[in-house]
Scaffold this motif. Structure first.
Motif, PDB file in Angstrom:
ATOM      1  N   LYS A   1      46.107 -49.041   5.982  1.00  0.00           N
ATOM      2  CA  LYS A   1      47.130 -48.614   5.026  1.00  0.00           C
ATOM      3  C   LYS A   1      48.421 -49.416   5.187  1.00  0.00           C
ATOM      4  O   LYS A   1      49.071 -49.806   4.210  1.00  0.00           O
ATOM      5  N   GLN A   2      48.810 -49.677   6.427  1.00  0.00           N
ATOM      6  CA  GLN A   2      50.078 -50.369   6.670  1.00  0.00           C
ATOM      7  C   GLN A   2      50.016 -51.846   6.316  1.00  0.00           C
ATOM      8  O   GLN A   2      50.973 -52.407   5.786  1.00  0.00           O
ATOM      9  N   ILE A   3      48.895 -52.479   6.604  1.00  0.00           N
ATOM     10  CA  ILE A   3      48.814 -53.925   6.408  1.00  0.00           C
ATOM     11  C   ILE A   3      48.472 -54.279   4.963  1.00  0.00           C
ATOM     12  O   ILE A   3      49.114 -55.146   4.345  1.00  0.00           O
ATOM     13  N   PHE A   4      47.454 -53.618   4.394  1.00  0.00           N
ATOM     14  CA  PHE A   4      46.983 -54.001   3.047  1.00  0.00           C
ATOM     15  C   PHE A   4      47.570 -53.149   1.933  1.00  0.00           C
ATOM     16  O   PHE A   4      47.372 -53.453   0.754  1.00  0.00           O
ATOM     17  N   VAL A   5      48.279 -52.076   2.259  1.00  0.00           N
ATOM     18  CA  VAL A   5      48.908 -51.180   1.267  1.00  0.00           C
ATOM     19  C   VAL A   5      47.859 -50.756   0.236  1.00  0.00           C
ATOM     20  O   VAL A   5      47.964 -51.059  -0.969  1.00  0.00           O
ATOM     21  N   LEU A   6      46.824 -50.077   0.668  1.00  0.00           N
ATOM     22  CA  LEU A   6      45.736 -49.635  -0.193  1.00  0.00           C
ATOM     23  C   LEU A   6      45.825 -48.138  -0.428  1.00  0.00           C
ATOM     24  O   LEU A   6      46.462 -47.409   0.327  1.00  0.00           O
ATOM     25  N   SER A   7      45.140 -47.707  -1.467  1.00  0.00           N
ATOM     26  CA  SER A   7      45.103 -46.286  -1.787  1.00  0.00           C
ATOM     27  C   SER A   7      44.163 -45.569  -0.821  1.00  0.00           C
ATOM     28  O   SER A   7      43.387 -46.184  -0.096  1.00  0.00           O
ATOM     29  N   GLU A   8      44.219 -44.252  -0.841  1.00  0.00           N
ATOM     30  CA  GLU A   8      43.390 -43.450   0.049  1.00  0.00           C
ATOM     31  C   GLU A   8      41.919 -43.648  -0.249  1.00  0.00           C
ATOM     32  O   GLU A   8      41.090 -43.730   0.666  1.00  0.00           O
ATOM     33  N   GLU A   9      41.560 -43.736  -1.563  1.00  0.00           N
ATOM     34  CA  GLU A   9      40.148 -43.913  -1.920  1.00  0.00           C
ATOM     35  C   GLU A   9      39.632 -45.268  -1.448  1.00  0.00           C
ATOM     36  O   GLU A   9      38.502 -45.384  -0.962  1.00  0.00           O
ATOM     37  N   ARG A  10      40.477 -46.296  -1.578  1.00  0.00           N
ATOM     38  CA  ARG A  10      40.052 -47.621  -1.150  1.00  0.00           C
ATOM     39  C   ARG A  10      39.874 -47.689   0.379  1.00  0.00           C
ATOM     40  O   ARG A  10      38.940 -48.336   0.878  1.00  0.00           O
ATOM     41  N   VAL A  11      40.742 -46.997   1.082  1.00  0.00           N
ATOM     42  CA  VAL A  11      40.624 -46.942   2.533  1.00  0.00           C
ATOM     43  C   VAL A  11      39.330 -46.258   2.938  1.00  0.00           C
ATOM     44  O   VAL A  11      38.616 -46.711   3.855  1.00  0.00           O
ATOM     45  N   LYS A  12      38.962 -45.170   2.258  1.00  0.00           N
ATOM     46  CA  LYS A  12      37.713 -44.469   2.569  1.00  0.00           C
ATOM     47  C   LYS A  12      36.502 -45.354   2.314  1.00  0.00           C
ATOM     48  O   LYS A  12      35.515 -45.303   3.052  1.00  0.00           O
ATOM     49  N   GLU A  13      36.556 -46.193   1.267  1.00  0.00           N
ATOM     50  CA  GLU A  13      35.437 -47.095   0.987  1.00  0.00           C
ATOM     51  C   GLU A  13      35.267 -48.123   2.109  1.00  0.00           C
ATOM     52  O   GLU A  13      34.149 -48.420   2.531  1.00  0.00           O
TER      53      GLU A  13
ATOM     54  N   VAL B   1      36.251 -47.779   5.259  1.00  0.00           N
ATOM     55  CA  VAL B   1      35.768 -47.081   6.444  1.00  0.00           C
ATOM     56  C   VAL B   1      34.279 -46.790   6.326  1.00  0.00           C
ATOM     57  O   VAL B   1      33.517 -46.934   7.304  1.00  0.00           O
ATOM     58  N   ALA B   2      33.827 -46.370   5.142  1.00  0.00           N
ATOM     59  CA  ALA B   2      32.401 -46.108   4.940  1.00  0.00           C
ATOM     60  C   ALA B   2      31.582 -47.390   5.121  1.00  0.00           C
ATOM     61  O   ALA B   2      30.487 -47.356   5.705  1.00  0.00           O
ATOM     62  N   TYR B   3      32.101 -48.499   4.629  1.00  0.00           N
ATOM     63  CA  TYR B   3      31.404 -49.773   4.828  1.00  0.00           C
ATOM     64  C   TYR B   3      31.322 -50.135   6.312  1.00  0.00           C
ATOM     65  O   TYR B   3      30.310 -50.620   6.800  1.00  0.00           O
ATOM     66  N   PHE B   4      32.400 -49.857   7.048  1.00  0.00           N
ATOM     67  CA  PHE B   4      32.424 -50.111   8.495  1.00  0.00           C
ATOM     68  C   PHE B   4      31.416 -49.234   9.231  1.00  0.00           C
ATOM     69  O   PHE B   4      30.697 -49.700  10.115  1.00  0.00           O
TER      70      PHE B   4
ATOM     71  N   LEU C   1      28.778 -37.512  11.868  1.00  0.00           N
ATOM     72  CA  LEU C   1      28.989 -36.121  12.276  1.00  0.00           C
ATOM     73  C   LEU C   1      30.477 -35.816  12.354  1.00  0.00           C
ATOM     74  O   LEU C   1      30.939 -34.742  11.963  1.00  0.00           O
ATOM     75  N   LEU C   2      31.276 -36.766  12.813  1.00  0.00           N
ATOM     76  CA  LEU C   2      32.707 -36.571  12.886  1.00  0.00           C
ATOM     77  C   LEU C   2      33.303 -36.416  11.496  1.00  0.00           C
ATOM     78  O   LEU C   2      34.189 -35.595  11.252  1.00  0.00           O
ATOM     79  N   ASN C   3      32.834 -37.242  10.545  1.00  0.00           N
ATOM     80  CA  ASN C   3      33.349 -37.148   9.181  1.00  0.00           C
ATOM     81  C   ASN C   3      33.026 -35.814   8.552  1.00  0.00           C
ATOM     82  O   ASN C   3      33.814 -35.232   7.807  1.00  0.00           O
ATOM     83  N   CYS C   4      31.821 -35.265   8.865  1.00  0.00           N
ATOM     84  CA  CYS C   4      31.444 -33.968   8.323  1.00  0.00           C
ATOM     85  C   CYS C   4      32.334 -32.860   8.902  1.00  0.00           C
ATOM     86  O   CYS C   4      32.742 -31.942   8.173  1.00  0.00           O
ATOM     87  N   GLU C   5      32.613 -32.974  10.222  1.00  0.00           N
ATOM     88  CA  GLU C   5      33.446 -31.943  10.848  1.00  0.00           C
ATOM     89  C   GLU C   5      34.869 -31.992  10.347  1.00  0.00           C
ATOM     90  O   GLU C   5      35.559 -30.981  10.251  1.00  0.00           O
ATOM     91  N   SER C   6      35.376 -33.220  10.046  1.00  0.00           N
ATOM     92  CA  SER C   6      36.749 -33.335   9.575  1.00  0.00           C
ATOM     93  C   SER C   6      36.848 -33.001   8.095  1.00  0.00           C
ATOM     94  O   SER C   6      37.930 -32.657   7.628  1.00  0.00           O
TER      95      SER C   6
END
Length: 484
Positions: A448-460, A462-465, A479-484
């Protein structure tokens, strides 16, 4: 009337009242009371923890009358830590012992106890109760070596002999102190010793006392001292294995690395790691041929780099059942064209493990330096009886054992008690799942700080990672994503 100073006549053998009032003859040595007060609780704690009084009774170390054994032993034990000699202690204003000098010497000369058994029992107790909780039993190994016990100015010490000192390259007067101990690479504990006189009549300068009953333990020690070093070595080793049978490795240097001695160690279930002597008189079987160490070195393929030149598997038994061992050739650090050869009868050890294991043998050299330079092994009592030599050497060894235990407890972080376990539990609280959560949150914040992206783009992203992670780690992250 002339004063003694002006007349030039002074009676040095007469103590005047003036001298007595000033205490000239009593305070010439400095008092170190603070050090002595520190030593008493330390020694008392060591006595109580390892129950030395019980060991005295088991080993028949006793006195017929007068001061108890504990008090006399304490006096001799603490003497080196006071910075005074025997005379200085009795001239002190606050002596740590109320008896006389003869009491100490009689204890050393006439104690009919078994000091070797005492060392066996104490060392076993120290290893099992004070050291094993901090180190795995697999790290322990026996170490054997000899060191000069010099008495250069003595003439009538019982058993005094002339021996060749290989370190100095000359003959010396005294004994060879053959010592067996146990080490884990951090702490060395001496188990047994023997003060060896020469087995050759021409090198014996002073005979043993022939009036001693040949059935007694004292006579057996005297007879043993005039046997050959390998025979005495196995006497010490067999006694140590009875008390501590689980240690299965032994280290020694090139002076003991004869195939016959290695085979005897193997028959006792011990694996040997030692340095080999480069001599044409010892042969090894390799490639169907019987070769000396130099010839073996020429046949092994050398490596151009690294501390290890090469290794090979040889047979130590040329006639009977084969005894295979690995020889590792190591470059000498002092001279590049020189090399050293290490042998291990445990073929499961790698080359690096053999070199590392042999490095533990240096602990016994540190022990010899400590007992001679700091614990006054040969300089504290000028006794002539062989019994007194054995008694005093045993007490010096016990001093070293106490210092070794204290040093280990002061340096090993696992001896910090509750503080260590509190820190250990705190580190354990950060589990793998929590660490992954922190990493994912940090990744999101950084994107978020470096690329100034939206929340949805950040989630994409992270999902790719997460999809690119290994399967076992991917399941935990999902499992962590489900719990959060």
């Amino acid at each position: 009337m002339k004063t003694p100073l002006l007349s030039g006549r002074i009676d040095l053998g007469k103590k005047t009242n003036h001298h007595k009032e000033r205490g000239v003859f009593m305070t010439i040595l400095p008092e170190n009371l603070e050090n002595e007060r520190t030593l008493f609780p330390m020694f008392s704690s060591f006595m109580k923890e390892f129950k030395l009084n019980q060991l005295f009774r088991k080993c028949s170390i006793r006195k017929e009358k007068g001061f108890p054994v504990k008090d006399v032993f304490q006096m001799i034990f603490l003497l080196v830590f006071t910075g005074k000699n025997v005379s200085g202690i009795f001239c002190s204003k606050n002596p740590i012992f109320q008896g006389k000098k003869d009491t100490l010497y009689r204890f050393l000369h006439k104690t009919g106890g078994n000091w070797r058994k005492f060392l066996f029992l104490l060392s076993t107790k120290v290893v099992s109760e004070a050291l094993l909780p901090f180190t795995s039993l697999k790290r322990y190994t026996w170490v054997v070596d000899d060191s000069p016990y010099e008495r250069p100015r003595s003439l009538k010490v019982e058993g005094l002999s002339r021996f060749y000192d290989h370190a100095q390259g000359r003959f010396s007067r005294g004994f060879r102190m053959l010592t067996l101990g146990l080490t884990d690479g951090a702490t060395f504990i001496p188990f047994a010793f023997s003060l060896l006189s020469s087995h050759q009549k021409e090198n014996q300068l002073c005979p043993m006392d022939a009036s001693i009953d040949g059935r007694s333990k004292r006579a057996h020690l005297r007879k043993e001292s005039q046997e050959k070093a390998p025979d005495v070595f196995f006497n010490l080793l067999d006694g140590a294995l009875k008390h501590c049978p689980l240690v299965s490795t032994i280290l020694f240097d090139s002076w003991f690395s004869f195939p016959a001695l290695i085979r005897k160690c193997a028959l006792r279930g011990l694996s040997v790691v030692c340095m080999l002597k480069n001599t044409p008189k010892i042969y090894y079987s390799f490639g169907g041929k019987v070769l000396s160490l130099s010839s073996l070195f020429n046949r092994i393929q050398k490596r151009p780099q690294g501390p290890i030149l090469g290794s090979c598997v040889i047979n130590l038994n040329l006639t009977d059942n084969p005894l295979y061992a690995r020889i590792v050739l190591v470059r000498s650090e002092k001279q590049k064209n020189q090399w050293l050869a290490l042998l291990s009868t445990d073929l499961s050890l790698s080359e690096d493990e053999i070199v590392t294991l042999y490095g533990k043998r240096w602990d016994i050299e540190v022990f010899f330096k400590m007992v001679k330079s700091f614990l006054k092994l040969t300089r504290e009592f000028q006794v002539r009886s062989y019994d007194a030599l054995v008694s005093h050497t045993s007490i010096v060894f016990i001093r070293y054992i106490m210092l070794a235990v204290i040093a280990r407890r002061n340096t090993d972080p696992r001896t910090f008690g509750e503080l260590f376990y509190a820190c250990y539990d705190e580190i354990q609280d950060i589990t793998l799942m929590e660490a992954l959560t922190l990493l994912l949150e940090l990744l999101k914040t950084t994107i978020k700080q470096i690329f100034v992206l939206s929340e949805e783009r950040v989630k994409e992203l992270v999902a790719y990672f997460v999809n690119s992670l290994p399967a076992w780690l991917k399941g935990k992250v999902l499992l962590l994503n489900c719990e959060s």
